[in-house]
Design a protein around this motif. Structure first.
Motif, PDB file in Angstrom:
ATOM      1  N   ILE A   6     -11.414 -59.196  34.396  1.00 50.05           N
ATOM      2  CA  ILE A   6     -12.193 -57.978  34.152  1.00 50.05           C
ATOM      3  C   ILE A   6     -11.678 -56.771  34.924  1.00 50.05           C
ATOM      4  N   MET A   7     -10.755 -56.966  35.851  1.00 51.41           N
ATOM      5  CA  MET A   7     -10.314 -55.856  36.696  1.00 51.41           C
ATOM      6  C   MET A   7      -9.432 -54.885  35.909  1.00 51.41           C
ATOM      7  N   THR A   8      -9.440 -53.637  36.342  1.00 49.75           N
ATOM      8  CA  THR A   8      -8.528 -52.637  35.818  1.00 49.75           C
ATOM      9  C   THR A   8      -7.216 -52.764  36.569  1.00 49.75           C
ATOM     10  N   LYS A   9      -6.143 -53.001  35.827  1.00 47.19           N
ATOM     11  CA  LYS A   9      -4.856 -53.246  36.481  1.00 47.19           C
ATOM     12  C   LYS A   9      -4.048 -51.970  36.691  1.00 47.19           C
ATOM     13  N   ASP A  10      -4.240 -51.010  35.818  1.00 49.32           N
ATOM     14  CA  ASP A  10      -3.527 -49.742  35.953  1.00 49.32           C
ATOM     15  C   ASP A  10      -4.340 -48.827  36.859  1.00 49.32           C
ATOM     16  N   VAL A  11      -4.170 -49.009  38.152  1.00 50.29           N
ATOM     17  CA  VAL A  11      -5.012 -48.327  39.139  1.00 50.29           C
ATOM     18  C   VAL A  11      -4.343 -47.042  39.616  1.00 50.29           C
ATOM     19  N   PHE A  12      -5.104 -45.961  39.572  1.00 55.26           N
ATOM     20  CA  PHE A  12      -4.605 -44.708  40.139  1.00 55.26           C
ATOM     21  C   PHE A  12      -4.834 -44.741  41.646  1.00 55.26           C
ATOM     22  N   SER A  13      -3.794 -44.462  42.393  1.00 58.23           N
ATOM     23  CA  SER A  13      -3.891 -44.471  43.853  1.00 58.23           C
ATOM     24  C   SER A  13      -3.141 -43.262  44.413  1.00 58.23           C
ATOM     25  N   LEU A  14      -3.371 -42.988  45.680  1.00 57.60           N
ATOM     26  CA  LEU A  14      -2.695 -41.898  46.372  1.00 57.60           C
ATOM     27  C   LEU A  14      -2.169 -42.389  47.710  1.00 57.60           C
ATOM     28  N   LYS A  15      -1.192 -41.681  48.236  1.00 60.23           N
ATOM     29  CA  LYS A  15      -0.705 -41.945  49.592  1.00 60.23           C
ATOM     30  C   LYS A  15      -1.581 -41.162  50.574  1.00 60.23           C
ATOM     31  N   GLU A  16      -1.570 -41.575  51.826  1.00 54.90           N
ATOM     32  CA  GLU A  16      -2.487 -40.982  52.799  1.00 54.90           C
ATOM     33  C   GLU A  16      -2.174 -39.521  53.107  1.00 54.90           C
ATOM     34  N   ASN A  17      -0.957 -39.071  52.789  1.00 57.02           N
ATOM     35  CA  ASN A  17      -0.626 -37.668  53.048  1.00 57.02           C
ATOM     36  C   ASN A  17      -0.960 -36.763  51.868  1.00 57.02           C
ATOM     37  N   ALA A  18      -1.508 -37.337  50.789  1.00 59.73           N
ATOM     38  CA  ALA A  18      -1.978 -36.506  49.674  1.00 59.73           C
ATOM     39  C   ALA A  18      -3.135 -35.640  50.154  1.00 59.73           C
ATOM     40  N   THR A  19      -3.290 -34.481  49.550  1.00 60.60           N
ATOM     41  CA  THR A  19      -4.331 -33.559  50.009  1.00 60.60           C
ATOM     42  C   THR A  19      -5.678 -33.859  49.362  1.00 60.60           C
ATOM     43  N   GLY A 116      -5.330 -54.240  41.446  1.00 57.56           N
ATOM     44  CA  GLY A 116      -6.385 -53.912  40.499  1.00 57.56           C
ATOM     45  C   GLY A 116      -7.601 -53.337  41.197  1.00 57.56           C
ATOM     46  N   ILE A 117      -8.618 -53.059  40.415  1.00 59.25           N
ATOM     47  CA  ILE A 117      -9.880 -52.561  40.969  1.00 59.25           C
ATOM     48  C   ILE A 117     -11.017 -52.987  40.044  1.00 59.25           C
ATOM     49  N   VAL A 118     -12.150 -53.315  40.638  1.00 58.96           N
ATOM     50  CA  VAL A 118     -13.348 -53.667  39.886  1.00 58.96           C
ATOM     51  C   VAL A 118     -14.478 -52.753  40.345  1.00 58.96           C
ATOM     52  N   THR A 119     -15.157 -52.135  39.403  1.00 56.24           N
ATOM     53  CA  THR A 119     -16.267 -51.249  39.727  1.00 56.24           C
ATOM     54  C   THR A 119     -17.591 -51.882  39.335  1.00 56.24           C
ATOM     55  N   GLU A 120     -18.668 -51.286  39.792  1.00 59.94           N
ATOM     56  CA  GLU A 120     -19.992 -51.777  39.435  1.00 59.94           C
ATOM     57  C   GLU A 120     -20.221 -51.678  37.932  1.00 59.94           C
ATOM     58  N   THR A 121     -19.581 -50.714  37.280  1.00 55.07           N
ATOM     59  CA  THR A 121     -19.680 -50.600  35.825  1.00 55.07           C
ATOM     60  C   THR A 121     -19.009 -51.789  35.147  1.00 55.07           C
ATOM     61  N   ASP A 122     -17.861 -52.221  35.665  1.00 57.63           N
ATOM     62  CA  ASP A 122     -17.182 -53.407  35.125  1.00 57.63           C
ATOM     63  C   ASP A 122     -18.085 -54.631  35.228  1.00 57.63           C
ATOM     64  N   ILE A 123     -18.750 -54.770  36.369  1.00 59.89           N
ATOM     65  CA  ILE A 123     -19.643 -55.911  36.582  1.00 59.89           C
ATOM     66  C   ILE A 123     -20.815 -55.858  35.604  1.00 59.89           C
ATOM     67  N   LEU A 124     -21.371 -54.662  35.406  1.00 58.13           N
ATOM     68  CA  LEU A 124     -22.505 -54.510  34.493  1.00 58.13           C
ATOM     69  C   LEU A 124     -22.104 -54.882  33.066  1.00 58.13           C
ATOM     70  N   HIS A 125     -20.963 -54.384  32.611  1.00 56.93           N
ATOM     71  CA  HIS A 125     -20.487 -54.702  31.267  1.00 56.93           C
ATOM     72  C   HIS A 125     -20.254 -56.198  31.106  1.00 56.93           C
ATOM     73  N   THR A 126     -19.705 -56.826  32.142  1.00 57.03           N
ATOM     74  CA  THR A 126     -19.445 -58.268  32.086  1.00 57.03           C
ATOM     75  C   THR A 126     -20.756 -59.041  32.023  1.00 57.03           C
ATOM     76  N   LEU A 127     -21.751 -58.611  32.805  1.00 57.53           N
ATOM     77  CA  LEU A 127     -23.050 -59.277  32.799  1.00 57.53           C
ATOM     78  C   LEU A 127     -23.690 -59.208  31.417  1.00 57.53           C
ATOM     79  N   VAL A 128     -23.621 -58.045  30.785  1.00 59.82           N
ATOM     80  CA  VAL A 128     -24.196 -57.883  29.444  1.00 59.82           C
ATOM     81  C   VAL A 128     -23.514 -58.825  28.458  1.00 59.82           C
ATOM     82  N   GLN A 129     -22.192 -58.945  28.556  1.00 57.10           N
ATOM     83  CA  GLN A 129     -21.454 -59.828  27.657  1.00 57.10           C
ATOM     84  C   GLN A 129     -21.783 -61.294  27.912  1.00 57.10           C
ATOM     85  N   LEU A 130     -21.864 -61.670  29.195  1.00 49.95           N
ATOM     86  CA  LEU A 130     -22.173 -63.057  29.522  1.00 49.95           C
ATOM     87  C   LEU A 130     -23.567 -63.455  29.050  1.00 49.95           C
ATOM     88  N   MET A 131     -24.496 -62.522  29.143  1.00 53.91           N
ATOM     89  CA  MET A 131     -25.869 -62.801  28.725  1.00 53.91           C
ATOM     90  C   MET A 131     -26.039 -62.707  27.215  1.00 53.91           C
TER      91      MET A 131
END
Length: 214
Positions: A6-19, A116-131
């Motif tokens: 369920i995780m998003t694999k294409d994760v946007f990230s930044l380096k610590e010196n980004a503003t 990857g990254i998993v958000t609370e929205t991902d968990i909610l969508h997964t719960l709805v599908q499982l139920m």
């Protein structure tokens, strides 16, 4: 179900010196709420949320007076003690981490690297599908004795009615001698099933049909 499913694999990230300005632009343009911060080896070193970014952003009433704030690196506002999960963790474990720590996302790391990254929205969508709550169905709640075999007994009653079970949940009851079984069934009219369950001596908590004797 595993987190990697369920995780998003294409994760946007930044380096610590980004503003902070770069981070602000990213959350507005990409409509994201969390930005992991990584080093040159893609190892997670921190995270910033939309709340962190907006809290550091000058008020619209004084934006012209404090533009220099937006040029500061995100390392000045990022959280370094980041709670993470592994791709092979169960979704239930990830959900528990979000719940226990009251956070909105979990960066997913493997060998310390962000994958990857998993958000609370991902968990909610997964719960709805499982139920199965997103498809036509009905729900029945039954209070049974807290002894083994009751789930199988109720499932057998439903089977005899030629109705498929979409999902099953177990809830604790205020009385520890009982538990509550919640069945989601692939039918829009569960009255015959409720009648069959009641004939076997079980208490159906939901649904109740006022004025209808089942």
């Amino acid at each position: 179900m595993l987190v990697e499913q369920i995780m998003t694999k294409d994760v946007f990230s930044l380096k610590e010196n980004a503003t902070i300005q770069e981070a602000l632009d990213a959350i507005n343009q990409k409509r994201i709420r969390h930005i992991p911060v990584v080093n040159d080896r893609n190892e997670l070193i921190g995270i910033v949320s939309d709340r962190d970014i907006r809290s550091a952003t000058p008020s619209i009433f004084y934006a012209d007076e404090h533009k220099e704030v937006l040029l500061k690196p995100i390392s000045t506002i990022m959280k370094r003690d980041v709670i993470t999960a592994h791709p092979l963790d169960f979704v239930e474990e990830a959900s528990a981490l979000l719940y226990e720590h009251d956070i909105g996302c979990l960066p997913i790391c493997e060998d310390d690297r962000l994958v990857g990254i998993v958000t609370e929205t991902d968990i909610l969508h997964t719960l709805v599908q499982l139920m199965g709550a997103h498809q036509p169905s009905s729900q029945i709640e039954i209070r049974v004795e807290n002894v083994s075999g009751k789930l199988a007994d109720i499932a057998n009653i439903i089977k005899k009615q030629n109705v498929s079970i979409v999902s099953v949940l177990l809830y604790p009851c205020q009385d520890p001698n009982y538990k509550i079984l919640v069945f989601r069934l692939q039918t829009m009219d569960p009255r015959a099933i409720i009648e069959a369950i009641k004939k076997e001596g079980y208490e159906v908590l939901w649904p109740n049909f006022p004025g209808v004797e089942l």
